[in-house]
Design a protein around this motif. Structure first.
Motif, PDB file in Angstrom:
ATOM      1  N   LEU A  30       0.636  -9.109   5.762  1.00 23.72           N
ATOM      2  CA  LEU A  30      -0.133  -8.095   4.991  1.00 23.72           C
ATOM      3  C   LEU A  30      -0.965  -8.791   4.185  1.00 23.72           C
ATOM      4  N   ASN A  31      -1.985  -8.167   3.682  1.00 22.22           N
ATOM      5  CA  ASN A  31      -2.909  -8.698   2.572  1.00 22.22           C
ATOM      6  C   ASN A  31      -2.489  -8.028   1.230  1.00 22.22           C
ATOM      7  N   TRP A  32      -1.541  -8.570   0.598  1.00 28.85           N
ATOM      8  CA  TRP A  32      -1.061  -7.840  -0.901  1.00 28.85           C
ATOM      9  C   TRP A  32      -2.355  -7.631  -1.727  1.00 28.85           C
ATOM     10  N   GLU A  33      -3.317  -8.617  -1.538  1.00 35.34           N
ATOM     11  CA  GLU A  33      -4.598  -8.438  -2.529  1.00 35.34           C
ATOM     12  C   GLU A  33      -5.140  -7.116  -2.407  1.00 35.34           C
ATOM     13  N   ASN A  34      -4.797  -6.464  -1.338  1.00 35.75           N
ATOM     14  CA  ASN A  34      -5.684  -5.118  -1.143  1.00 35.75           C
ATOM     15  C   ASN A  34      -4.574  -4.085  -1.791  1.00 35.75           C
ATOM     16  N   GLU A  35      -5.242  -3.503  -2.670  1.00 38.23           N
ATOM     17  CA  GLU A  35      -4.493  -2.322  -3.461  1.00 38.23           C
ATOM     18  C   GLU A  35      -3.962  -1.111  -2.319  1.00 38.23           C
ATOM     19  N   GLU A  36      -4.794  -0.678  -1.447  1.00 31.91           N
ATOM     20  CA  GLU A  36      -4.344   0.439  -0.493  1.00 31.91           C
ATOM     21  C   GLU A  36      -2.906  -0.319   0.284  1.00 31.91           C
ATOM     22  N   VAL A  37      -2.924  -1.384   0.501  1.00 36.95           N
ATOM     23  CA  VAL A  37      -1.675  -2.011   1.286  1.00 36.95           C
ATOM     24  C   VAL A  37      -0.672  -1.909   0.197  1.00 36.95           C
ATOM     25  N   ARG A  38      -0.684  -2.230  -0.959  1.00 41.82           N
ATOM     26  CA  ARG A  38       0.416  -2.156  -1.860  1.00 41.82           C
ATOM     27  C   ARG A  38       0.984  -0.829  -2.067  1.00 41.82           C
ATOM     28  N   LYS A  61      -9.339  -0.811   7.871  1.00 40.61           N
ATOM     29  CA  LYS A  61      -8.055  -1.425   7.451  1.00 40.61           C
ATOM     30  C   LYS A  61      -8.236  -2.988   8.027  1.00 40.61           C
ATOM     31  N   ARG A  62      -9.524  -3.378   8.170  1.00 41.03           N
ATOM     32  CA  ARG A  62      -9.432  -4.725   8.417  1.00 41.03           C
ATOM     33  C   ARG A  62      -9.069  -5.580   7.283  1.00 41.03           C
ATOM     34  N   ASP A  63      -9.283  -5.468   5.978  1.00 41.31           N
ATOM     35  CA  ASP A  63      -8.860  -6.081   4.928  1.00 41.31           C
ATOM     36  C   ASP A  63      -7.475  -5.970   4.571  1.00 41.31           C
ATOM     37  N   TRP A  64      -6.771  -5.126   5.384  1.00 45.35           N
ATOM     38  CA  TRP A  64      -5.350  -4.876   5.362  1.00 45.35           C
ATOM     39  C   TRP A  64      -4.380  -6.223   5.743  1.00 45.35           C
ATOM     40  N   TYR A  65      -4.855  -7.040   6.437  1.00 46.85           N
ATOM     41  CA  TYR A  65      -4.412  -8.237   7.040  1.00 46.85           C
ATOM     42  C   TYR A  65      -5.280  -9.523   6.550  1.00 46.85           C
ATOM     43  N   ILE A  66      -4.918 -10.374   6.927  1.00 44.55           N
ATOM     44  CA  ILE A  66      -5.497 -11.643   6.699  1.00 44.55           C
ATOM     45  C   ILE A  66      -6.366 -12.323   7.532  1.00 44.55           C
ATOM     46  N   TRP A  67      -7.507 -12.118   7.545  1.00 43.14           N
ATOM     47  CA  TRP A  67      -8.569 -12.503   8.860  1.00 43.14           C
ATOM     48  C   TRP A  67      -9.416 -13.562   8.178  1.00 43.14           C
ATOM     49  N   ARG A  68      -9.706 -14.451   8.979  1.00 41.15           N
ATOM     50  CA  ARG A  68     -10.536 -15.757   8.693  1.00 41.15           C
ATOM     51  C   ARG A  68     -11.290 -16.172  10.050  1.00 41.15           C
ATOM     52  N   PRO A  69     -12.708 -16.638   9.690  1.00 42.69           N
ATOM     53  CA  PRO A  69     -13.416 -17.120  10.921  1.00 42.69           C
ATOM     54  C   PRO A  69     -12.652 -18.782  11.085  1.00 42.69           C
ATOM     55  N   GLY A  70     -12.974 -19.097  12.310  1.00 47.09           N
ATOM     56  CA  GLY A  70     -12.293 -20.529  12.508  1.00 47.09           C
ATOM     57  C   GLY A  70     -13.123 -21.468  11.820  1.00 47.09           C
ATOM     58  N   ALA A  94      12.082 -11.996   2.570  1.00 50.41           N
ATOM     59  CA  ALA A  94      10.691 -12.774   2.761  1.00 50.41           C
ATOM     60  C   ALA A  94       9.673 -12.549   1.620  1.00 50.41           C
ATOM     61  N   ILE A  95      10.315 -12.084   0.519  1.00 50.68           N
ATOM     62  CA  ILE A  95       9.466 -11.517  -0.562  1.00 50.68           C
ATOM     63  C   ILE A  95       8.467 -12.676  -1.260  1.00 50.68           C
ATOM     64  N   THR A  96       9.120 -13.855  -1.160  1.00 51.00           N
ATOM     65  CA  THR A  96       8.299 -15.096  -1.914  1.00 51.00           C
ATOM     66  C   THR A  96       7.078 -15.573  -0.954  1.00 51.00           C
ATOM     67  N   TYR A  97       6.961 -14.888  -0.026  1.00 52.07           N
ATOM     68  CA  TYR A  97       5.648 -15.211   0.712  1.00 52.07           C
ATOM     69  C   TYR A  97       4.463 -14.476   0.332  1.00 52.07           C
ATOM     70  N   ILE A  98       4.462 -13.255  -0.279  1.00 53.51           N
ATOM     71  CA  ILE A  98       3.487 -12.418  -0.104  1.00 53.51           C
ATOM     72  C   ILE A  98       2.164 -13.035  -0.914  1.00 53.51           C
ATOM     73  N   LYS A  99       2.009 -14.002  -1.605  1.00 51.20           N
ATOM     74  CA  LYS A  99       0.904 -14.300  -2.356  1.00 51.20           C
ATOM     75  C   LYS A  99       0.614 -15.621  -1.547  1.00 51.20           C
ATOM     76  N   LYS A 100      -0.653 -15.743  -1.144  1.00 52.39           N
ATOM     77  CA  LYS A 100      -1.058 -16.996  -0.552  1.00 52.39           C
ATOM     78  C   LYS A 100      -2.038 -17.810  -1.402  1.00 52.39           C
ATOM     79  N   ASN A 101      -2.059 -18.918  -1.456  1.00 49.49           N
ATOM     80  CA  ASN A 101      -3.025 -19.753  -2.331  1.00 49.49           C
ATOM     81  C   ASN A 101      -4.451 -19.320  -1.993  1.00 49.49           C
TER      82      ASN A 101
END
Ligand code: GLC
Ligand code: CA
Length: 559
Positions: free
Chosen positions: A173-181, A125-134, A203-210
């Motif tokens: 949540l990472n909406w790009e991930n199909e399992e999440v949706r 489930k790592r990709d279910w959220y939005i993780w990034r290195p510093g 807050a539905i207008t927040y789901i897509k990130k640049n």
């Protein structure tokens, strides 16, 4: 004009409950589900038929329930799933349908999905959220969360950061991930199976990130730039929303009210067009946010009632052709409307009724926020210790740390804090306004001895009775539901006035926004021949409007 389909939810009158502050049934100082059930008779008396419940899901309450730990569980403080079922059943008996909050942009950091996701970089489930290195030892980007501070939180365990547009206990949540949706869609089906009517969509207008995760240009002297610039209504969001509609909302006939900050007028079709739109109704915020500068810096800007009416009229006009508005003046994120747009002193009663008539008979489905119907006012909070909301507390801490005087921030919070809309419902003149037999989780407004439901029920000229009359009027005349909206007296800053026309029948709503007598040359002529069907004054005015006067006139269709 296109023919508008008749729909039950267009004819409805909705009421929003903030469960924590509505009615406590067991003396712990916190409102709960049983408390709501106990008060259903009151809601029936008021005349509403649609109830929006702010979140009651299991939650550590970092953001009062908008941080969900379990979508299928009820927070202990609020009761049990049996209490929820009972509420649904008792509401149904009274002809009241229920709408739940759908919080799908983020979960709590205590949700099982996030616990799994954060457990390791290799978690399924790592990709279910939005993780990034510093980024060279700092946050991945300079985005600032909506509640202040960086939108990234460092996780020791994996040495990466996760994104949170709201509090750090609300990972996105990472909406790009199909399992999440898919997981979210099945949750929606689960709640629809329970027999709810649909959702207020948080807050539905927040789901897509640049997708480029850009560094943003920060204002001078500032380290961060508002996360909104990279997460609000971004290109590509409609693909997600249309799928959500197709897979979960439409097949169930769910009604939806989208909380849609960041949606420009031109997009009303995409969001709420009757056939092509994703949602059934839209909340837009320009009329309640006109007092602050954009960018979350806690600074006021000049505004007047002309801007207020322009903000509303703009969307009204557009909704003649497309879409359907959720009409509101207050909610749990905003202050009391009579304090902001009216006069909560000498003219409280008149101005609360005037504001009610003005927004309630516009085109859309009216929402009443708990307490608004009795003219509740902002509360005198004396110190920062009396505030509870995470965004109020964060703001105070951060801005005073930057050297802004505490008094300036307290003044800002007094006029803007979300806590203003969250003080307990004022039921009667007993201790703690009849809200609780214990100690309330947030201060009760001291004016409860005068402003309360019991007094309002007794007095036939009260704000509450005025709301009841408005509701009855709207139920009686479909022109007030389906009628075309046309603004009158556009240039005036003092008078708010519009016409609703439907199948030959016409209504005019006319309001004096000021504490002075207002003259307008065309008034007598414009209202000639109309029957005055509702007013906050007993006698009819001649040629001018008295302080905060509001009246509704009707011209029957020629037979
Ligand atoms: C919405 C809610 C607000 C909450 C936020 C994050 O704006 O109305 O109360 O804090 O979303 O879920
Ligand atoms: Ca309780």
């Amino acid at each position: 004009m296109r023919e508008q389909k008749r729909q039950w939810w267009k004819e409805s009158v909705a009421y929003q409950i903030y469960p924590r502050s509505f009615q406590d049934s067991n003396g712990d100082g916190i409102g709960d589900l049983r408390g709501i059930t106990e008060r259903l008779d009151y809601l029936q008396y008021l005349g509403i038929d649609l109830l929006w419940l702010s979140p009651v899901y299991d939650s550590p309450n970092d953001d009062n329930g908008y941080d969900i730990r379990d979508y299928h569980g009820i927070l202990d403080e609020y009761g049990t799933m049996e209490d929820m079922d009972e509420l649904l059943e008792e509401a149904r008996k009274r002809g009241i349908r229920l709408v739940m909050d759908l919080v799908a942009n983020h979960t709590s950091d205590e949700h099982a999905w996030f616990i799994e996701s954060r457990s390791s970089k290799d978690s399924p489930k790592r990709d279910w959220y939005i993780w990034r290195p510093g980024n060279e030892g700092a946050e991945p980007t300079n985005w600032e969360c909506a509640f202040g501070g960086s939108a990234w939180e460092y996780d020791e365990n994996s040495g990466e950061y996760y994104l949170h547009c709201f509090s750090k206990k609300q990972p996105d949540l990472n909406w790009e991930n199909e399992e999440v949706r898919q997981a979210l869609y099945s949750m929606i089906h689960w709640w629809m199976d329970k027999g709810i009517a649909g959702f207020r969509v948080d807050a539905i207008t927040y789901i897509k990130k640049n997708p480029a995760f850009p560094q943003l240009a920060a204002a001078d002297g500032r380290r961060y730039a508002p996360v909104e610039q990279a997460s609000l209504n971004q290109e590509g969001i409609l693909d997600f929303l249309r799928e959500l509609k197709q897979e979960a909302l439409e097949p169930r006939g769910a009604i939806t009210v989208a909380e849609a900050p960041g949606v420009p007028l031109e997009q009303i079709r995409d969001f709420v067009d009757e056939t092509d739109g994703v949602f059934t109704m839209l909340f837009q915020f320009s009329h309640v946010d006109l007092d602050i500068k954009p960018g979350g810096k806690a600074e006021f800007t000049d505004w007047d009632m002309k801007k207020f009416k322009e903000a509303l009229s703009l969307w009204q006009r557009e909704s003649n052709r497309h879409g359907w508005m959720g009409l509101f003046l207050e909610n749990h994120d905003h202050v009391r409307s009579v304090s902001k747009f009216g006069d909560d002193g000498q003219y409280r009663d008149l101005s609360a009724k005037m504001l009610a008539a003005y927004y309630f008979l516009m085109r859309g489905t009216p929402f009443i926020y708990q307490g608004q119907e009795i003219g509740m006012t902002n509360c005198p909070f004396d110190s920062i210790d009396e505030y509870r909301d995470i965004s109020s507390l964060n703001l105070y801490r951060e801005e005073t740390a930057k050297g802004r005087p505490a008094s300036e921030i307290l003044d800002y919070l007094g006029k803007r804090s979300r806590d203003q809309g969250r003080t307990p419902m004022q039921w009667n003149a007993d201790r703690e306004a009849g809200f609780t037999s214990g100690t309330p989780w947030i201060k009760v407004n001291p004016n409860y001895t005068e402003i309360n439901v019991e007094n309002n029920m007794r007095d036939e000229h009260s704000v509450l009775q005025f709301y009841r009359k408005l509701i009855a009027l709207r139920r009686q005349y479909s022109a007030l539901v389906y009628g075309f909206y046309e603004e009158l007296c556009e240039d005036s800053a003092d008078i708010g006035m519009y016409r609703r026309i439907h199948e030959g029948e016409t209504f005019i709503v006319v309001c004096n926004f000021t504490a002075d007598r207002v003259e307008w040359a065309g008034l007598t002529e414009t209202l000639a021949g109309g029957e005055r069907v509702l007013s906050n004054y007993e006698t009819e005015a001649q040629g001018s409007l008295r302080p905060y006067e509001a009246a509704v006139y009707r011209w029957a269709a020629a037979t």
